[in-house]
Write a protein that holds these residues in place. Structure first.
Motif, PDB file in Angstrom:
ATOM      1  N   ASN A   1       0.871  -1.174   0.000  1.00 52.48           N
ATOM      2  CA  ASN A   1       0.000   0.000   0.000  1.00 52.48           C
ATOM      3  C   ASN A   1       0.910   1.228   0.000  1.00 52.48           C
ATOM      4  OD1 ASN A   1      -1.578   2.235   0.796  1.00 52.48           O
ATOM      5  ND2 ASN A   1      -3.026   0.923   1.856  1.00 52.48           N
ATOM      6  N   GLY A   2       0.903   1.967  -1.097  1.00 50.34           N
ATOM      7  CA  GLY A   2       1.784   3.122  -1.240  1.00 50.34           C
ATOM      8  C   GLY A   2       1.591   4.172  -0.152  1.00 50.34           C
ATOM      9  N   TRP A   3       0.345   4.376   0.277  1.00 48.64           N
ATOM     10  CA  TRP A   3       0.082   5.382   1.314  1.00 48.64           C
ATOM     11  C   TRP A   3       0.686   4.982   2.641  1.00 48.64           C
ATOM     12  CZ3 TRP A   3      -0.877  10.100   0.273  1.00 48.64           C
ATOM     13  CH2 TRP A   3      -1.587  10.446  -0.884  1.00 48.64           C
ATOM     14  N   LEU A   4       0.646   3.673   2.962  1.00 48.84           N
ATOM     15  CA  LEU A   4       1.271   3.205   4.204  1.00 48.84           C
ATOM     16  C   LEU A   4       2.767   3.471   4.185  1.00 48.84           C
ATOM     17  CD1 LEU A   4      -0.328  -0.244   5.169  1.00 48.84           C
ATOM     18  CD2 LEU A   4      -0.405   1.902   6.441  1.00 48.84           C
ATOM     19  N   TRP A   5       3.407   3.128   3.071  1.00 54.16           N
ATOM     20  CA  TRP A   5       4.854   3.354   2.974  1.00 54.16           C
ATOM     21  C   TRP A   5       5.179   4.845   3.006  1.00 54.16           C
ATOM     22  CZ3 TRP A   5       8.291  -0.114   4.107  1.00 54.16           C
ATOM     23  CH2 TRP A   5       7.963  -1.460   3.983  1.00 54.16           C
ATOM     24  N   PHE A   6       4.356   5.651   2.329  1.00 52.86           N
ATOM     25  CA  PHE A   6       4.556   7.094   2.352  1.00 52.86           C
ATOM     26  C   PHE A   6       4.460   7.619   3.780  1.00 52.86           C
ATOM     27  CE2 PHE A   6       2.659  11.377   2.303  1.00 52.86           C
ATOM     28  CZ  PHE A   6       3.664  12.059   1.642  1.00 52.86           C
ATOM     29  N   GLY A   7       3.455   7.166   4.517  1.00 53.02           N
ATOM     30  CA  GLY A   7       3.290   7.577   5.910  1.00 53.02           C
ATOM     31  C   GLY A   7       4.470   7.164   6.766  1.00 53.02           C
ATOM     32  N   TRP A   8       4.992   5.943   6.521  1.00 51.84           N
ATOM     33  CA  TRP A   8       6.134   5.485   7.295  1.00 51.84           C
ATOM     34  C   TRP A   8       7.382   6.321   6.981  1.00 51.84           C
ATOM     35  CZ3 TRP A   8      10.996   3.492   6.271  1.00 51.84           C
ATOM     36  CH2 TRP A   8      11.687   3.063   7.397  1.00 51.84           C
ATOM     37  N   VAL A   9       7.581   6.665   5.718  1.00 52.80           N
ATOM     38  CA  VAL A   9       8.726   7.497   5.337  1.00 52.80           C
ATOM     39  C   VAL A   9       8.631   8.869   6.008  1.00 52.80           C
ATOM     40  CG1 VAL A   9       9.807   8.723   3.397  1.00 52.80           C
ATOM     41  CG2 VAL A   9       9.232   6.294   3.182  1.00 52.80           C
ATOM     42  N   VAL A  10       7.431   9.463   6.015  1.00 49.30           N
ATOM     43  CA  VAL A  10       7.231  10.760   6.680  1.00 49.30           C
ATOM     44  C   VAL A  10       7.557  10.640   8.168  1.00 49.30           C
ATOM     45  CG1 VAL A  10       5.498  12.474   7.338  1.00 49.30           C
ATOM     46  CG2 VAL A  10       5.589  11.629   4.987  1.00 49.30           C
ATOM     47  N   LEU A  11       7.069   9.573   8.808  1.00 51.09           N
ATOM     48  CA  LEU A  11       7.362   9.343  10.226  1.00 51.09           C
ATOM     49  C   LEU A  11       8.855   9.194  10.460  1.00 51.09           C
ATOM     50  CD1 LEU A  11       6.208   8.794  13.074  1.00 51.09           C
ATOM     51  CD2 LEU A  11       6.109   6.377  12.450  1.00 51.09           C
ATOM     52  N   GLY A  12       9.518   8.446   9.582  1.00 53.12           N
ATOM     53  CA  GLY A  12      10.964   8.274   9.692  1.00 53.12           C
ATOM     54  C   GLY A  12      11.718   9.579   9.549  1.00 53.12           C
ATOM     55  N   LEU A  13      11.299  10.414   8.621  1.00 52.59           N
ATOM     56  CA  LEU A  13      11.942  11.714   8.434  1.00 52.59           C
ATOM     57  C   LEU A  13      11.732  12.614   9.646  1.00 52.59           C
ATOM     58  CD1 LEU A  13      11.151  12.395   4.660  1.00 52.59           C
ATOM     59  CD2 LEU A  13      13.367  11.814   5.674  1.00 52.59           C
ATOM     60  N   LEU A  14      10.533  12.579  10.229  1.00 53.49           N
ATOM     61  CA  LEU A  14      10.267  13.360  11.443  1.00 53.49           C
ATOM     62  C   LEU A  14      11.161  12.890  12.589  1.00 53.49           C
ATOM     63  CD1 LEU A  14       6.373  13.630  11.392  1.00 53.49           C
ATOM     64  CD2 LEU A  14       7.998  15.520  11.201  1.00 53.49           C
ATOM     65  N   THR A  15      11.295  11.575  12.735  1.00 52.75           N
ATOM     66  CA  THR A  15      12.147  11.017  13.793  1.00 52.75           C
ATOM     67  C   THR A  15      13.597  11.438  13.561  1.00 52.75           C
ATOM     68  OG1 THR A  15      10.653   9.134  13.960  1.00 52.75           O
ATOM     69  CG2 THR A  15      12.841   8.891  14.942  1.00 52.75           C
ATOM     70  N   LEU A  16      14.047  11.327  12.320  1.00 46.75           N
ATOM     71  CA  LEU A  16      15.416  11.722  11.987  1.00 46.75           C
ATOM     72  C   LEU A  16      15.633  13.205  12.292  1.00 46.75           C
ATOM     73  CD1 LEU A  16      18.027  10.613  10.708  1.00 46.75           C
ATOM     74  CD2 LEU A  16      17.185  11.445   8.521  1.00 46.75           C
ATOM     75  N   ALA A  17      14.667  14.026  11.959  1.00 46.49           N
ATOM     76  CA  ALA A  17      14.772  15.468  12.243  1.00 46.49           C
ATOM     77  C   ALA A  17      14.875  15.727  13.749  1.00 46.49           C
ATOM     78  CB  ALA A  17      13.567  16.203  11.654  1.00 46.49           C
ATOM     79  N   MET A  18      14.110  14.984  14.545  1.00 44.49           N
ATOM     80  CA  MET A  18      14.182  15.136  15.998  1.00 44.49           C
ATOM     81  C   MET A  18      15.560  14.763  16.517  1.00 44.49           C
ATOM     82  SD  MET A  18      10.519  13.750  17.419  1.00 44.49           S
ATOM     83  CE  MET A  18      10.956  14.009  19.131  1.00 44.49           C
ATOM     84  N   VAL A  19      16.120  13.656  16.003  1.00 43.26           N
ATOM     85  CA  VAL A  19      17.448  13.231  16.446  1.00 43.26           C
ATOM     86  C   VAL A  19      18.495  14.262  16.069  1.00 43.26           C
ATOM     87  CG1 VAL A  19      19.242  11.474  16.089  1.00 43.26           C
ATOM     88  CG2 VAL A  19      16.858  10.774  16.388  1.00 43.26           C
ATOM     89  N   VAL A  20      18.421  14.763  14.839  1.00 38.25           N
ATOM     90  CA  VAL A  20      19.421  15.728  14.359  1.00 38.25           C
ATOM     91  C   VAL A  20      19.346  17.043  15.141  1.00 38.25           C
ATOM     92  CG1 VAL A  20      20.040  17.170  12.376  1.00 38.25           C
ATOM     93  CG2 VAL A  20      19.631  14.738  12.072  1.00 38.25           C
ATOM     94  N   THR A  21      18.140  17.520  15.422  1.00 35.35           N
ATOM     95  CA  THR A  21      18.013  18.805  16.121  1.00 35.35           C
ATOM     96  C   THR A  21      18.464  18.712  17.576  1.00 35.35           C
ATOM     97  OG1 THR A  21      15.686  18.316  16.584  1.00 35.35           O
ATOM     98  CG2 THR A  21      16.150  19.696  14.656  1.00 35.35           C
ATOM     99  N   GLN A  22      18.476  17.509  18.151  1.00 31.87           N
ATOM    100  CA  GLN A  22      18.880  17.360  19.554  1.00 31.87           C
ATOM    101  C   GLN A  22      20.372  17.115  19.722  1.00 31.87           C
ATOM    102  OE1 GLN A  22      16.511  14.604  21.730  1.00 31.87           O
ATOM    103  NE2 GLN A  22      14.615  15.564  21.107  1.00 31.87           N
ATOM    104  N   SER A  23      21.040  16.637  18.674  1.00 36.52           N
ATOM    105  CA  SER A  23      22.456  16.281  18.832  1.00 36.52           C
ATOM    106  C   SER A  23      23.354  17.504  18.717  1.00 36.52           C
ATOM    107  CB  SER A  23      22.843  15.230  17.801  1.00 36.52           C
ATOM    108  OG  SER A  23      22.630  15.719  16.499  1.00 36.52           O
TER     109      SER A  23
END
Length: 59
Positions: free
Chosen positions: A37-59
């Protein structure tokens, strides 16, 4: 993960990381069981990018 000055934000980053990994497991299981399901994968990629952004902004 890099340490953070603020313990609560570090905890929320770990929670986001766990949610991202859990999301990957769920999306993968859904794909295996019912097909991709393309929308599921798209949602997961968005979630992953948000998580990555949180890690980067805190380090």
């Amino acid at each position: 993960m890099p340490g953070s000055m603020n313990g609560s934000t570090n905890g929320s980053t770990k929670a986001m990381g766990a949610l991202t990994v859990g999301g990957l497991v769920v999306v993968t299981a859904y794909t295996v069981a019912l097909g991709s399901n393309g929308w599921l994968w798209f949602g997961w990629v968005v979630l992953g990018l948000l998580t990555l952004a949180m890690v980067v902004t805190q380090s």
